[in-house]
Design a protein around this motif. Structure first.
Motif, PDB file in Angstrom:
ATOM      1  N   LEU A 122      -3.775  37.480 -30.110  1.00 19.92           N
ATOM      2  CA  LEU A 122      -3.931  36.488 -29.042  1.00 19.92           C
ATOM      3  C   LEU A 122      -4.944  37.020 -28.036  1.00 19.92           C
ATOM      4  N   VAL A 123      -5.703  36.099 -27.424  1.00 21.39           N
ATOM      5  CA  VAL A 123      -6.702  36.476 -26.420  1.00 21.39           C
ATOM      6  C   VAL A 123      -6.349  35.844 -25.081  1.00 21.39           C
ATOM      7  N   LEU A 124      -6.315  36.670 -24.035  1.00 18.69           N
ATOM      8  CA  LEU A 124      -6.215  36.193 -22.654  1.00 18.69           C
ATOM      9  C   LEU A 124      -7.628  36.237 -22.086  1.00 18.69           C
ATOM     10  N   LEU A 125      -8.177  35.074 -21.761  1.00 15.12           N
ATOM     11  CA  LEU A 125      -9.618  34.959 -21.538  1.00 15.12           C
ATOM     12  C   LEU A 125      -9.949  34.336 -20.189  1.00 15.12           C
ATOM     13  N   ASP A 126     -10.650  35.100 -19.361  1.00 11.62           N
ATOM     14  CA  ASP A 126     -11.180  34.561 -18.110  1.00 11.62           C
ATOM     15  C   ASP A 126     -12.419  33.722 -18.422  1.00 11.62           C
ATOM     16  N   LEU A 127     -12.720  32.759 -17.568  1.00  9.65           N
ATOM     17  CA  LEU A 127     -13.888  31.905 -17.795  1.00  9.65           C
ATOM     18  C   LEU A 127     -15.178  32.520 -17.270  1.00  9.65           C
ATOM     19  N   MET A 128     -15.128  33.054 -16.054  1.00  2.00           N
ATOM     20  CA  MET A 128     -16.341  33.539 -15.394  1.00  2.00           C
ATOM     21  C   MET A 128     -16.561  35.019 -15.698  1.00  2.00           C
TER      22      MET A 128
ATOM     23  N   LEU B 195     -14.398  29.072 -34.025  1.00  2.97           N
ATOM     24  CA  LEU B 195     -15.256  28.835 -35.183  1.00  2.97           C
ATOM     25  C   LEU B 195     -15.008  29.858 -36.280  1.00  2.97           C
ATOM     26  N   GLU B 196     -14.668  31.081 -35.875  1.00  2.00           N
ATOM     27  CA  GLU B 196     -14.560  32.173 -36.833  1.00  2.00           C
ATOM     28  C   GLU B 196     -13.129  32.472 -37.260  1.00  2.00           C
ATOM     29  N   GLN B 197     -12.176  32.335 -36.330  1.00  2.00           N
ATOM     30  CA  GLN B 197     -10.799  32.711 -36.636  1.00  2.00           C
ATOM     31  C   GLN B 197      -9.834  31.777 -35.911  1.00  2.00           C
ATOM     32  N   ASN B 198      -8.625  31.696 -36.444  1.00  5.08           N
ATOM     33  CA  ASN B 198      -7.605  30.869 -35.795  1.00  5.08           C
ATOM     34  C   ASN B 198      -6.708  31.750 -34.928  1.00  5.08           C
ATOM     35  N   ILE B 199      -7.298  32.303 -33.866  1.00  2.00           N
ATOM     36  CA  ILE B 199      -6.567  33.163 -32.940  1.00  2.00           C
ATOM     37  C   ILE B 199      -6.210  32.348 -31.699  1.00  2.00           C
ATOM     38  N   PRO B 200      -4.951  32.363 -31.267  1.00  2.00           N
ATOM     39  CA  PRO B 200      -4.597  31.652 -30.034  1.00  2.00           C
ATOM     40  C   PRO B 200      -5.362  32.205 -28.833  1.00  2.00           C
ATOM     41  N   VAL B 201      -5.839  31.305 -27.987  1.00  2.00           N
ATOM     42  CA  VAL B 201      -6.571  31.691 -26.777  1.00  2.00           C
ATOM     43  C   VAL B 201      -5.895  31.053 -25.569  1.00  2.00           C
ATOM     44  N   ILE B 202      -5.509  31.891 -24.615  1.00  2.00           N
ATOM     45  CA  ILE B 202      -4.994  31.399 -23.339  1.00  2.00           C
ATOM     46  C   ILE B 202      -6.046  31.691 -22.278  1.00  2.00           C
ATOM     47  N   MET B 203      -6.591  30.641 -21.686  1.00  2.00           N
ATOM     48  CA  MET B 203      -7.565  30.832 -20.616  1.00  2.00           C
ATOM     49  C   MET B 203      -6.834  31.131 -19.315  1.00  2.00           C
ATOM     50  N   VAL B 204      -7.339  32.122 -18.583  1.00  2.59           N
ATOM     51  CA  VAL B 204      -6.746  32.531 -17.307  1.00  2.59           C
ATOM     52  C   VAL B 204      -7.862  32.490 -16.275  1.00  2.59           C
ATOM     53  N   SER B 205      -7.802  31.517 -15.367  1.00  4.11           N
ATOM     54  CA  SER B 205      -8.948  31.290 -14.491  1.00  4.11           C
ATOM     55  C   SER B 205      -8.524  30.811 -13.111  1.00  4.11           C
ATOM     56  N   ALA B 206      -9.367  31.109 -12.121  1.00  4.51           N
ATOM     57  CA  ALA B 206      -9.151  30.596 -10.769  1.00  4.51           C
ATOM     58  C   ALA B 206      -9.592  29.144 -10.654  1.00  4.51           C
ATOM     59  N   LYS B 207     -10.299  28.644 -11.651  1.00 10.44           N
ATOM     60  CA  LYS B 207     -10.742  27.248 -11.646  1.00 10.44           C
ATOM     61  C   LYS B 207      -9.541  26.354 -11.929  1.00 10.44           C
ATOM     62  N   ASP B 208      -9.153  25.564 -10.931  1.00 13.11           N
ATOM     63  CA  ASP B 208      -7.913  24.802 -11.057  1.00 13.11           C
ATOM     64  C   ASP B 208      -8.114  23.291 -11.095  1.00 13.11           C
ATOM     65  N   MET B 209      -9.368  22.839 -11.194  1.00 11.24           N
ATOM     66  CA  MET B 209      -9.625  21.406 -11.278  1.00 11.24           C
ATOM     67  C   MET B 209      -9.267  20.888 -12.671  1.00 11.24           C
ATOM     68  N   VAL B 210      -8.840  19.633 -12.733  1.00 12.70           N
ATOM     69  CA  VAL B 210      -8.480  19.038 -14.020  1.00 12.70           C
ATOM     70  C   VAL B 210      -9.661  19.086 -14.983  1.00 12.70           C
ATOM     71  N   LYS B 211     -10.874  18.830 -14.480  1.00  9.38           N
ATOM     72  CA  LYS B 211     -12.048  18.826 -15.358  1.00  9.38           C
ATOM     73  C   LYS B 211     -12.283  20.204 -15.978  1.00  9.38           C
ATOM     74  N   ASP B 212     -11.962  21.270 -15.228  1.00  6.26           N
ATOM     75  CA  ASP B 212     -12.113  22.622 -15.772  1.00  6.26           C
ATOM     76  C   ASP B 212     -11.116  22.863 -16.897  1.00  6.26           C
ATOM     77  N   LYS B 213      -9.892  22.388 -16.693  1.00  6.89           N
ATOM     78  CA  LYS B 213      -8.871  22.546 -17.729  1.00  6.89           C
ATOM     79  C   LYS B 213      -9.245  21.754 -18.977  1.00  6.89           C
ATOM     80  N   LEU B 214      -9.731  20.530 -18.780  1.00  6.03           N
ATOM     81  CA  LEU B 214     -10.129  19.705 -19.921  1.00  6.03           C
ATOM     82  C   LEU B 214     -11.271  20.355 -20.693  1.00  6.03           C
ATOM     83  N   THR B 215     -12.223  20.934 -19.957  1.00  8.17           N
ATOM     84  CA  THR B 215     -13.330  21.630 -20.618  1.00  8.17           C
ATOM     85  C   THR B 215     -12.811  22.807 -21.422  1.00  8.17           C
TER      86      THR B 215
END
Length: 232
Positions: free
Chosen positions: A50-56, A71-91
């Motif tokens: 599993l990957v814990l991934l910051d955006l910036m 594209l390469e592997q089916n590894i779960p990714v959890i994004m961890v970010s200070a960006k809290d807008m809905v559009k950021d989450k959707l992206t």
């Protein structure tokens, strides 16, 4: 006891130390890096569950790293970010993220979400991910995360492929928007069914030139299904 290997990708060393502390406390093994390029190198070299991934993050940003991972592997990714807008989450979800946590976060909640993502898949889920599904001229290869029509690859985003795969696996069965949210997006989109409509629209646009006895149908007042008119 080791439960899995977590890759932490964040340029904030204090955040890395915090996540590392709580994950190791409950038995996870961790690796840490601070930029997108190093993250991709590590994923190629070591087993990552599993990957814990910051955006910036430097070099390659988190959105692009997530796309490359999916594209390469089916590894779960959890994004961890200070960006809290809905559009950021959707992206983030469109890039293939499996979950999204906003900073500042509760470390115990982060660990709980990691546990959820690393739970063993049910036999049905494993079957969906491993099978190559063929419906007439449509082939969905979940091992490679690829979709082809008449032998030609069609470019789909990860969530679009997952949605199409689920409908194909359950052909001719109608699912409500809420059911599709639960199956494809889990609880993160609870109460917002518009994302299903958006993804269905994208699927139809990319499949508009396909013909072969199947189509994504709207059942008005209910939801959607992949209608197959006759078996191969």
């Amino acid at each position: 006891m080791e439960k899995g290997k977590i890759l932490i990708v964040d340029d904030d060393q204090n955040i890395c130390k915090l996540m590392n502390l709580y994950l190791k406390k409950v038995g996870y093994e961790t690796s840490i890096c601070h930029d997108g390029s190093t993250a991709m190198d590590l994923i190629q070299k070591i087993k990552v569950d599993l990957v814990l991934l910051d955006l910036m993050i430097p070099v390659i940003n988190g959105w692009e790293v997530c796309k490359l991972i999916k594209l390469e592997q089916n590894i779960p990714v959890i994004m961890v970010s200070a960006k809290d807008m809905v559009k950021d989450k959707l992206t983030g979800f469109d890039a293939g993220a499996d979950d999204y946590i906003v900073k500042p976060f509760d470390p115990e909640e982060l660990v709980a979400r990691v546990k959820v993502r690393l739970k063993s898949r049910s036999p049905e889920e494993r079957d969906i991910m491993e099978r190559i599904i063929t419906i007439h001229n449509l082939v969905i290869d979940m091992n490679q995360y690829q979709v082809s029509i008449d032998g030609q690859l069609v470019d789909f985003k990860p969530k679009e492929i997952q949605l199409l795969c689920f409908l194909a696996k359950n052909k001719n069965i109608v699912f409500t928007r809420e059911q599709l949210l639960e199956k494809i997006w889990d609880y993160m989109y609870a109460g917002d069914t518009r994302t299903v409509d958006v993804h269905i629209k994208c699927l139809r646009e990319k499949l508009k030139n396909a013909s072969g006895g199947w189509e994504i149908k709207t059942v008005w007042g209910v939801g959607y299904k992949l209608e197959v008119k006759s078996d191969v």
